[in-house]
Structure formats: C-alpha cells, structure tokens
Design an enzyme around this catalytic site. Structure first.
Site, PDB file in Angstrom:
ATOM      1  N   LYS A 519       0.838  -1.193   0.000  1.00 49.12           N
ATOM      2  CA  LYS A 519       0.000   0.000   0.000  1.00 49.12           C
ATOM      3  C   LYS A 519       0.878   1.249   0.000  1.00 49.12           C
ATOM      4  O   LYS A 519       2.071   1.184   0.285  1.00 49.12           O
ATOM      5  CB  LYS A 519      -0.930   0.006   1.208  1.00 49.12           C
ATOM      6  CG  LYS A 519      -0.203   0.118   2.544  1.00 49.12           C
ATOM      7  CD  LYS A 519      -1.229   0.296   3.651  1.00 49.12           C
ATOM      8  CE  LYS A 519      -0.545   0.301   5.005  1.00 49.12           C
ATOM      9  NZ  LYS A 519      -1.450   0.311   6.127  1.00 49.12           N
ATOM     10  N   GLY A 521       1.630   3.942   2.099  1.00 46.17           N
ATOM     11  CA  GLY A 521       1.454   4.418   3.459  1.00 46.17           C
ATOM     12  C   GLY A 521       1.691   5.908   3.520  1.00 46.17           C
ATOM     13  O   GLY A 521       2.201   6.499   2.566  1.00 46.17           O
ATOM     14  N   HIS A 522       1.319   6.533   4.638  1.00 43.77           N
ATOM     15  CA  HIS A 522       1.489   7.991   4.670  1.00 43.77           C
ATOM     16  C   HIS A 522       2.947   8.385   4.823  1.00 43.77           C
ATOM     17  O   HIS A 522       3.330   9.488   4.495  1.00 43.77           O
ATOM     18  CB  HIS A 522       0.611   8.628   5.743  1.00 43.77           C
ATOM     19  CG  HIS A 522       0.852   8.076   7.106  1.00 43.77           C
ATOM     20  ND1 HIS A 522       1.914   8.447   7.858  1.00 43.77           N
ATOM     21  CD2 HIS A 522       0.175   7.148   7.825  1.00 43.77           C
ATOM     22  CE1 HIS A 522       1.867   7.787   8.997  1.00 43.77           C
ATOM     23  NE2 HIS A 522       0.832   6.989   9.001  1.00 43.77           N
ATOM     24  N   SER A 523       3.778   7.455   5.277  1.00 40.57           N
ATOM     25  CA  SER A 523       5.186   7.819   5.392  1.00 40.57           C
ATOM     26  C   SER A 523       6.036   7.149   4.327  1.00 40.57           C
ATOM     27  O   SER A 523       7.247   7.296   4.311  1.00 40.57           O
ATOM     28  CB  SER A 523       5.702   7.453   6.782  1.00 40.57           C
ATOM     29  OG  SER A 523       5.629   6.067   6.962  1.00 40.57           O
ATOM     30  N   GLY A 524       5.425   6.409   3.421  1.00 42.62           N
ATOM     31  CA  GLY A 524       6.182   5.774   2.354  1.00 42.62           C
ATOM     32  C   GLY A 524       5.432   4.590   1.787  1.00 42.62           C
ATOM     33  O   GLY A 524       4.440   4.148   2.353  1.00 42.62           O
ATOM     34  N   LEU A 526       4.858   0.706   0.895  1.00 41.02           N
ATOM     35  CA  LEU A 526       5.261  -0.550   1.503  1.00 41.02           C
ATOM     36  C   LEU A 526       5.248  -1.663   0.458  1.00 41.02           C
ATOM     37  O   LEU A 526       4.279  -1.801  -0.290  1.00 41.02           O
ATOM     38  CB  LEU A 526       4.310  -0.900   2.644  1.00 41.02           C
ATOM     39  CG  LEU A 526       4.378   0.064   3.819  1.00 41.02           C
ATOM     40  CD1 LEU A 526       3.235  -0.188   4.780  1.00 41.02           C
ATOM     41  CD2 LEU A 526       5.702  -0.074   4.530  1.00 41.02           C
ATOM     42  N   LYS A 540       9.826  -0.527   3.400  1.00 34.29           N
ATOM     43  CA  LYS A 540       9.200   0.782   3.232  1.00 34.29           C
ATOM     44  C   LYS A 540      10.134   1.676   2.427  1.00 34.29           C
ATOM     45  O   LYS A 540      11.289   1.860   2.801  1.00 34.29           O
ATOM     46  CB  LYS A 540       8.897   1.422   4.585  1.00 34.29           C
ATOM     47  CG  LYS A 540       8.267   2.803   4.443  1.00 34.29           C
ATOM     48  CD  LYS A 540       7.462   3.219   5.647  1.00 34.29           C
ATOM     49  CE  LYS A 540       8.374   3.690   6.772  1.00 34.29           C
ATOM     50  NZ  LYS A 540       7.594   4.076   7.963  1.00 34.29           N
ATOM     51  N   ASP A 642      -0.542   7.065  15.941  1.00 33.22           N
ATOM     52  CA  ASP A 642      -1.201   6.545  14.739  1.00 33.22           C
ATOM     53  C   ASP A 642      -1.846   5.199  15.036  1.00 33.22           C
ATOM     54  O   ASP A 642      -1.731   4.257  14.260  1.00 33.22           O
ATOM     55  CB  ASP A 642      -0.181   6.426  13.602  1.00 33.22           C
ATOM     56  CG  ASP A 642      -0.868   6.207  12.259  1.00 33.22           C
ATOM     57  OD1 ASP A 642      -2.071   6.520  12.149  1.00 33.22           O
ATOM     58  OD2 ASP A 642      -0.204   5.711  11.335  1.00 33.22           O
TER      59      ASP A 642
END
Ligand SMILES: *[C@@H]1O[C@H](CO)[C@@H](O)[C@H](O)[C@H]1NC(C)=O
Ligand SMILES: *[C@@H]1O[C@H](CO)[C@@H](O)[C@H](O)[C@H]1NC(C)=O
Ligand SMILES: *[C@@H]1O[C@H](CO)[C@@H](O)[C@H](O)[C@H]1NC(C)=O
Ligand SMILES: *[C@@H]1O[C@H](CO)[C@@H](O)[C@H](O)[C@H]1NC(C)=O
Ligand SMILES: *[C@@H]1O[C@H](CO)[C@@H](O)[C@H](O)[C@H]1NC(C)=O
Ligand SMILES: *[C@@H]1O[C@H](CO)[C@@H](O)[C@H](O)[C@H]1NC(C)=O
Ligand SMILES: *[C@@H]1O[C@H](CO)[C@@H](O)[C@H](O)[C@H]1NC(C)=O
Ligand SMILES: *[C@@H]1O[C@H](CO)[C@@H](O)[C@H](O)[C@H]1NC(C)=O
Ligand SMILES: *[C@@H]1O[C@H](CO)[C@@H](O)[C@H](O)[C@H]1NC(C)=O
Length: 896
Positions: A519, A521-524, A526, A540, A642
């Site tokens: 997916k 992700g909001h930080s990178g 995956l 990631k 989170d």
C-alpha cells in the site's frame, strides 16, 4: 557383542542396497542405441555434467532405460556446452535409432528450426512428446499422424505456423494436446471430435478463426478446454453443455457473439468459467448456475450481456472470484446472507446498470468493485475496506453520479431515487421552479457559511501548528524542552537498529514492482520482498522530496531506543540513496487487523468468518501492552500517534506487533520540569482538549485505542480511520448502549458476525466499558494505559466487582457516576502515573487497587480516596487527573 552384531547387519544392508542400485542401473545393452546417444550428445552439445562420457548412458541424467534399452530422454532445461551454444539446431537425427523411445521431453531447450518430417516415420513408440518453449518454427509435420501411440503432445510457446495437419485425426489415443502460443491459423478442425480420449485441449493464443465446432461437445472426457486469444467467431455452441466432466473452460478474448447458451448449465463439474472479452450479448440465462456447485472462478467481463445475475450465483458455495464488469447487467442485489461456510471471494461488477441498495449478500466478498453502476442508499459497515464505490448514487460517498443522472435512471424504471438520503427536494409540477430557486438561495447561504467556517478552521489549525512547531524545535523530530534525547540525524547509533542493506540487495528482494506493492502508506510505500536468505520482509520506500525529511530518522531513533516484542521488528535499513531511503521490517503473516478481521479461513474451502472473541481480546491486550510500554516504561514517554486498525500488525499466532511508527514522538512537554508548568496552566489546557486535542499526548493514544476496542466489540473497525460527522454520530450512538447497569444492552452493538457464548458476554461487556472510558471527550479524564491494560487482563473483575459496588452506588450516589466507581481505584493510584516514574512496583499497585475496587470505589466517588497514598500526592493526582471519566455529556444522551 552388540557392536559386532550391528556392524554385521549394517554391512548386510549396504550389500543389499548396492545390489538394488546395481539392478536398477542395468547398463545399456544395445550398441546401436549407445552410438545413437553419443551422437545425440554431440549434435546437441550436451555437457559432461549431465551426460558424463565415461559413465554408462543409462546412468546419464534424464536417460531412462528399461531392460537395457532407452525408453525416455529428458533434456528439458539442460544447458549446452559453449560450442553447442554457438549454433543450436534441431539436430536430433540419432533419435531415429532409439526404436523403443516412449518419451522425449526437451521443453525449455533451444531447438531452433522445424520439426523434421521423419519424426512421424520413425518414432512409432513415442507416447509423450514435450517440445514446449524450444523456439521451433515451421509447420507441424503431417507425418505426426503416424504416431498413433501418442498420448501427450505439447508444442506450446513456439513459432509454429499454418494449419494443423488433418492427419492428426488418427491420434485417437491423445489425451493431452497443447498447441497454445504459436501462430497457427485456419479453423478449428472438426475432426477434433474423433479424439475421444482428449482430457485437455489447449489451442489458445494462436490465430484460429471461424466457429467453434459443435462436435467438441462429444469429447466426453474433456476436463480442460482453452480456446482463448484467437479470432473465433459465431456463437458458443450449445453442445459444449454436454461436457459434463469439464473443469476449466476458457473462451475469452475472441469475437464470439450471441447469447450465453443456457445449455452450459450441463457443465456440472466446472470450476473456472472464463468467457470475457467477446461480443456476447443477450439476456443472461437464469438457470445457468443451477447445478454448478463447483464453480470458483467466473469471468464474464467485457461483453454486452444484459439481464440480471441469477440468485444462485451469489450463493455458489465455493466461489472465489466473480467478474461481470463492463457488461449491460442490471437488477438489484438479492437480499440474503450466505451460509456460514461460503468461501470469501472477490467481486467485480463495475460498469453495469445494477441499482438499488447494498445488501448483506456482499459480506462474503473481501474485495468489491461496484463502481459505475446506480446503487443507492447507505454503504454497509462491513465494506470498510477494499470497496470501490465510485460513480454510483450512494449516500455519503464521494465521486457519485449527479442527482439528475440518478433520478433519471430510477424514474425510467418507475422507481423513486432516495436522493442521497436527503429529503426529496423536487416535486412534480410548476411549484418546482420556485422551490429550486429558494433551495439554491438557501444552499448558497449555507455554502457561504461553510466557506467562512472552513477559513476560520484552517486559520486556527495554522496557528496551532505554528505553536506546536515552535514548541518542538523546528518541527524536526522530537526535541522537547526538557531536553533529554534526540536530535535525530546526529545522534542515532545505527549499529543496533538492524542490518545495513545495499540498494541492490533490496531491489533483488522486492523489485519494487506493482505486484509487490502492499500500500501507499502515509510515510512511504510498503512492498513485500524476500531477502536472499529467504526471509520474507516488508520494505518501506521513503521518497525523500515528498516526505517530511526526517520522519525516517525519528523512526530509526525510536527503534534505536526501544526494543519490545510488541513492535514490528526492524531488520535493517538502506540509507545509501539520496532521494530514497528504505526501512526493512519483518513480514507479518497475518497482515494488519483491518485485513485479517473478516478473512480468517479454517478449511481448504475457507469459511468466511470474523475473528473470534478470544483472538479479539488477545489483540486488544497486545495493543494495550505495547502502548503501556510506550507511555509508562519509556522515560520520557513516547506517544504512538497513529493507533488504528491498519497499524496493528499480527504475526502468525495473532500476536500484536505494532507498526506505523513514523509518527511516534515524545510526549509533548513531558519532562519533570514541564510537568510543573503543566500543573500550573492546567485549567485552560484541559478545556482545550475537549475540542481538538493535541495528538502528542498519551491521552490521544488512549482515545484512539478506545476506538479500536469499540471496533473489536462491534466489528466496525472503520471508525478508527474516520473522524467525520458520520463516524462521530455512530460513536455517540454506540456508546449510549454501554452502561455498567445493564449487561444485556451491549448485545445490541456486538458484532453480528461474532458468535459470543454467554460465558464471554461479560468480557465483551467489560471491553465495551473500557472502550467507553477511553473515549472520554476530555483527555485528562481518560484512564492511563497501564490501567487499561490491567482491566483487559482481568475483564471479569471489571464488571463483576463493579457491578456489586455500582449497585451500592446507585443507592448512595445521586449522580450515579458508574465510571467513577469503576475507575475510582485507578484515580487513586493515578498519582504515580504522573509523579512516580513507572516501575514494576507501580504495576503491582495497579493490580491490588483494582482488586480492592469494590471497597475503594465508593470512597473514590466522593473524593475521599483510600489507604496508602499521602494526601499531598493525592491532591496532585486530583489536579492532574481531575475527575476520572465523567461522561456526563454522553450519559445525558442516554437519559433522553
Ligand atoms: C542408425 O541406424 C541406421 C540403420 O537403421 C544406421 O544406418 C545408422 O548408422 C544408425 N546410426 C547410428 C548412430 O548408429
Ligand atoms: C518435461 O520436463 C519438464 C521439466 O522437468 C516438466 O516440467 C514437464 O512436466 C515434462 N513434461 C512432461 C510431459 O512430463
Ligand atoms: C526457422 O528458424 C531457423 C533458425 O532460426 C531459420 O534459419 C529458418 O529460416 C526458420 N525457418 C522458417 C520457415 O521460418
Ligand atoms: C506402439 O507401441 C508399441 C510398443 O509400446 C508397439 O508395439 C506398437 O507397434 C506401437 N504402435 C505403432 C503404431 O507403432
Ligand atoms: C506414415 O508412415 C508410413 C510408413 O511408415 C509412410 O509411408 C507415410 O508416409 C507416413 N505417413 C505420413 C503422413 O508421413
Ligand atoms: C482411451 O483411454 C482408455 C483408458 O485410458 C484406453 O483404454 C483406450 O485404449 C484409449 N483409446 C484409444 C483409442 O487409445
Ligand atoms: C479485455 O478488454 C479490455 C478492454 O478492451 C482490456 O483492457 C483487457 O486487457 C482485455 N482483457 C484481456 C484478458 O485481454
Ligand atoms: C442494455 O440493456 C438495456 C435493457 O436492459 C437495453 O435497452 C440497452 O440497449 C442495452 N445496451 C446495450 C449497449 O446493449
Ligand atoms: C421521497 O423519498 C422517499 C425515500 O427517501 C421515497 O420513498 C419517496 O417515494 C420519495 N418521494 C418522491 C416524490 O420522490
């Protein structure tokens, strides 16, 4: 003695073994065949590694002998010598002298050139010929018709041209015929009908044209029929319905037209039906799936089929994949739920004309694409994940059709459109114009107000953000005033945060292809991957320009400080590249809570069910352990920030491993110094918290965790992610069913897909109560995580002891503050949460005070406190955690 005897018997065994192997390796007895094999060895350029010159040919790799004669040759996938590679040819003349040869398998061995004619005039004993992917060109020799012993003929993935020779009609023993992926032309020969022993016929990916001969319906042993990717025309012959043994039928990507014949219902054993990408039309036969209980995989997409889908289709017991997208199907979804043992499946019905409301029949589908239809009404709770809903007429979903489109569609069918759940605005007749104008004015006014509100909110947010970033240094990682740890970038010791990988290693492990993408992700992003050592990992990829620069550093910083079994293990990192950074985590077999919630399968067929109660409680406790560690055992405390269902990863035993750690920060202003300042400015800050609380305090995690608990109880994990109006409304409504006074009330909100024994109902109730207390709108009144953990570890204690004390309370306390009773003990010992650094001692106190809650609870409710803490400490506690969990607002709702 023993020794000698065992040596003797061991020697005897060896002798036996030797004899056995010796017998099996009877040497080649025919000098002609020996010479032929050596000739073959050199003409093909085979290596000594496989065919060693000195050894007996019958011992050569892939040479099969019987009674000293060669019966089989398998050179598939062999490599040639360097000389052999220079000019590879279809040079197998020597085979002609192996007169008993039954099997020749050269698949994946380069034999460029045409198949020699003499094959069919010499290799009469041949039963199995496998020449797949050999780069053969030319035509199929007509002499093949003489190989009447053939049972399997594989010629796929070559460059064969022209028509299939008619002489093949003599191959009556043929069971497998695979001519796929060539450039064969002409029509499908009608004499296929004579090959009565065929069980598998694959002529896909060629240039066959014309109709499908009806006679194929006579091949009663056929199990696999693939005619896809050709230029076949005309309609699907009804006779195909006679193939009662057929398991797999693929007619896709042709130019077949006409309706789907209802006779196909005779395919009683069919598991896969693929007829997509044709120009099939007509109304779909209603009775097609009457007998097809085996069907698992159905693809009818990209045709022009109309009519409704038969009800049986939805309840096929083994269904795993259903794609009818891009057709002209219509109708409403049937309104029934499936038997519990139905398999989970994927559903693609986009680009049709389905309409009406969404129904529980969709529950079995783990992925749903309903886009570009005319569905109306509400989205169901279980469709929280992986549903594509665009371009419909659904309520509270973005990217829907316009009112006009929807209304006109429904009106044409004599139906009323629900107008996205809003009161009907249009009325027939002349009044409507006036009304529209008034409506427009009202809407315009509302819009203006909304706009103003938005501007105001964004101004406020900006201001708050600036304040936050001021407080946290330049917004670069956690840099609290109290000043202990971590300006990332500088101080991290990478040696204890896993291995350092090279980019090449990671590229090899994952390729970062779309298929490996899990997916964004909001930080990178995956990705799945497998390290060279065979260890499955999740990687990631952090795109530097598009991400907060040092988020990965603060994550590394976190891992360098914290190692605890409740967090996803970080295996390593790759920081070589300027623009991309990589973090490598251990792969979690059960994915995240959101994914696995409805997917647990028990048998091979898989039964769709959601996680059972014991697993849910285990997960809740696991998350609480992780958070409790962050909040109470780390100094200074960390805030996860989170916590949501997709951050809760689960290993093969459903043990929680918290992920999504890029947002972790040190609790705002949490040093001994700032505690005092917080104490001083408490009054206004606690009020602030009611509206939009800061996310960098532990109480924020507690709130998010409350949502998770409520999700585990109700099955609605979607609220974890949403905080919109709908989510809030749901939350308030659901919470109103949670009360300490009445256990049964909780059954109204318990996940209907979970079977709860009477024994467990009290635990469910307890978890709901804990959830409610975590969801207190006032951050300061939420219980500290370590007591939440205690409560989850002893759920029965929560409700049983509370019950008795609450009964007493009811009589004595006018306000009926059940939560005060429930968490009275927590409040008393909460002094050590904020003043005494957490220690194992504190945990024990937690337990004992919980045990005594029956007696201390009532005292707690009138602020007398009990027992063993000094009064000064208690005063502090009262101020810092003023009044535990007073849910007056919610309770007011309850009484209305
Ligand atoms: C194969 O057999 C033919 C006769 O049938 C013979 O002329 C030829 O030499 C043989 N080839 C080898 C390699 O023995
Ligand atoms: C030929 O050999 C390949 C590789 O060993 C194997 O996969 C294939 O099944 C064989 N073909 C037949 C018809 O057995
Ligand atoms: C078959 O392939 C060989 C070698 O690649 C080539 O020399 C020959 O011309 C081809 N024949 C045909 C009919 O395409
Ligand atoms: C088929 O093979 C057998 C030996 O397995 C052989 O006796 C028979 O002649 C073969 N049939 C033909 C038509 O060559
Ligand atoms: C079949 O074999 C016979 C001799 O064995 C030969 O005369 C005939 O030409 C062959 N048929 C074909 C089609 O090659
Ligand atoms: C068809 O298969 C059956 C059983 O596998 C076998 O007995 C029969 O001889 C075959 N028919 C032909 C024409 O080879
Ligand atoms: C079917 O047709 C669609 C649209 O033309 C195309 O995108 C898709 O790739 C086709 N599927 C196959 C299997 O060829
Ligand atoms: C789709 O089906 C409707 C009837 O349900 C029909 O009126 C319409 O012409 C069909 N559209 C196409 C493109 O065949
Ligand atoms: C108004 O909407 C309701 C459903 O919300 C529907 O039952 C009713 O028929 C609609 N009336 C009109 C005039 O569209």
């Amino acid at each position: 003695m023993m020794d000698r005897r065992s040596i003797v018997s061991f020697g005897f065994l060896l002798l036996l073994l030797f004899q056995l192997t010796f017998e099996q390796l009877e040497p080649l007895s025919s000098p002609t065949e020996g010479a032929a094999l050596f000739e073959l060895r050199s003409s093909l350029g085979l290596r000594s590694k496989e065919w060693p010159r000195k050894a007996d040919p019958c011992s050569w790799n892939g040479v099969q002998c019987e009674n000293g004669r060669v019966v089989g040759i398998h050179i598939s996938g062999f490599r040639r010598t360097r000389i052999g590679r220079r000019n590879p040819q279809f040079a197998v003349d020597a085979l002609a002298n192996l007169t008993l040869l039954q099997t020749f398998n050269a698949s994946n061995f380069l034999l460029p050139g045409p198949i020699p004619d003499w094959f069919g005039q010499q290799l009469f004993s041949l039963r199995v010929l496998d020449l797949r992917s050999c780069s053969i060109n030319g035509t199929i020799p007509s002499s093949f018709g003489n190989l009447t012993n053939l049972t399997s003929l594989y010629l796929s993935d070559n460059r064969l041209v022209a028509q299939i020779p008619d002489t093949l009609d003599q191959l009556l023993g043929l069971s497998v015929l695979d001519l796929s992926q060539n450039s064969l032309t002409g029509s499908i020969p009608s004499w296929f009908t004579f090959l009565g022993n065929l069980s598998s016929l694959d002529i896909s990916a060629n240039f066959f044209s014309g109709p499908i001969p009806a006679g194929i319906g006579n091949l009663s042993k056929l199990q696999y029929l693939n005619l896809s990717n050709n230029g076949l025309t005309s309609s699907i012959p009804a006779q195909l319905g006679n193939l009662s043994n057929l398991v797999d039928l693929d007619l896709s990507v042709n130019s077949l037209s006409g309706p789907v014949p209802s006779d196909l219902k005779g395919l009683r054993n069919l598991k896969r039906l693929i007829i997509s990408n044709n120009t099939l039309g007509g109304t779909f036969p209603e009775d097609l799936f009457q007998n097809s209980l085996q069907l698992q995989f159905i693809v009818l997409s990209h045709n022009n089929i109309s009519g409704a889908l038969p009800d049986e289709l939805w309840s096929l017991p083994r269904l795993r994949f259903l794609d009818v997208s891009v057709n002209n199907f219509t109708g409403m979804l049937p309104n029934f739920s499936l038997a519990a043992n139905a398999t989970p499946a994927e559903l693609y019905i986009s680009h049709n004309m389905f309409y009406g409301g969404l129904t529980p029949v969709l529950i079995r589908f783990s992925f749903i694409d309903l886009s570009s239809n005319y569905f109306e009404g509400k989205v169901l709770d279980f469709m929280f994940n992986n549903a594509s809903l665009d371009t419909n007429c659904l309520q509270n979903v973005s990217n829907q059709r316009t009112f006009e489109e929807c209304a006109s569609f429904y009106t044409k069918r004599g139906l009323a459109f629900d107008n996205f759940g809003r009161p009907n605005s249009t009325e027939s007749g002349g009044k409507s114009n006036k009304n529209t104008i008034i409506l427009a004015a009202v809407l315009g006014g509302l819009g203006l107000i909304l706009l103003l509100a938005l501007v105001l909110i964004s101004l406020l947010l900006c201001a708050r953000k600036r304040r936050n970033s001021n407080r946290r240094g330049n917004g670069v990682g956690p840099a609290p005033a109290g000043g202990s740890p971590s300006h990332p970038g500088v101080l991290i010791n990478f040696s204890n945060v896993g291995d350092s990988f090279t980019y090449q290693q990671l590229l090899q492990a994952s390729g970062f292809s779309d298929t490996n993408l899990i997916k964004h992700g909001h930080s990178g992003d995956l990705f799945n991957g497998i390290l060279e050592s065979g260890i499955p990992v999740v990687i990631k990829r952090i795109d530097m320009p598009s991400n907060k620069k040092d988020a990965y550093l603060s994550e590394l910083d976190f891992f360098s400080k914290v190692s605890h079994s409740r967090f996803v293990p970080l295996l390593g990192h790759c920081l070589d590249k300027e623009n991309e950074k990589f973090l490598v985590y251990k792969h979690m077999p059960n994915g995240d809570l959101l994914n696995c919630f409805y997917r647990k399968t028990t048998s091979d067929d898989g039964t769709l069910q959601s996680l059972d109660w014991i697993t849910r409680l285990k997960i809740a406790t696991g998350v609480a352990e992780g958070l409790s560690y962050l909040h109470h055992e780390c100094d200074p405390p960390f805030v996860h920030r989170d916590i949501q269902a997709s951050s809760i990863l689960l290993d093969d035993k459903y043990e929680v491993r918290l992920g999504s750690l890029s947002e972790v920060c040190i609790q705002e202003g949490d040093s001994h110094q700032s505690k005092i300042t917080r104490l001083l400015r408490l009054p206004q800050s606690s009020d602030q918290g009611t509206s939009a609380s800061s996310t960098s305090v532990c109480a924020y995690d507690v709130y998010c965790f409350g949502k998770i608990l409520l999700g585990l109880v109700t099955g609605n994990l979607r609220i974890g992610a949403s905080s919109d109006g709908e989510g809030k409304e749901w939350l308030e409504q659901t919470i109103s069913y949670i009360t300490i006074y009445e256990k049964e009330l909780v059954t109204k909100i318990v996940d209907p897909s979970m079977i709860v024994d009477e024994d467990f109902l009290e635990e469910v109730w307890a978890m709901a109560i804990v959830a409610r207390s975590c969801l207190n709108p006032k951050p300061s009144r939420r219980p500290p995580m370590k007591y939440v953990l205690k409560a989850l570890e002893n759920p029965l204690k929560v409700v049983r002891e509370e019950n008795s004390s609450s009964a007493r309370l009811k009589a004595t306390s006018s306000r009926g503050s059940w939560n005060a009773a429930l968490f009275g003990s927590w409040r008393q010992s909460s002094s050590d949460v904020t003043v005494i650094p957490a220690s194992s001692g504190a945990r024990v106190e937690g337990v004992s005070s919980l045990k005594h809650s029956g007696t201390t609870g009532s005292q707690g409710s009138n602020h007398n406190g009990g027992g063993d803490f000094s009064s000064s400490r208690r005063r502090q506690s009262k101020e810092i955690v003023p009044e535990p969990l007073n849910l007056q607002d919610v309770e007011r709702l309850e009484h209305e």
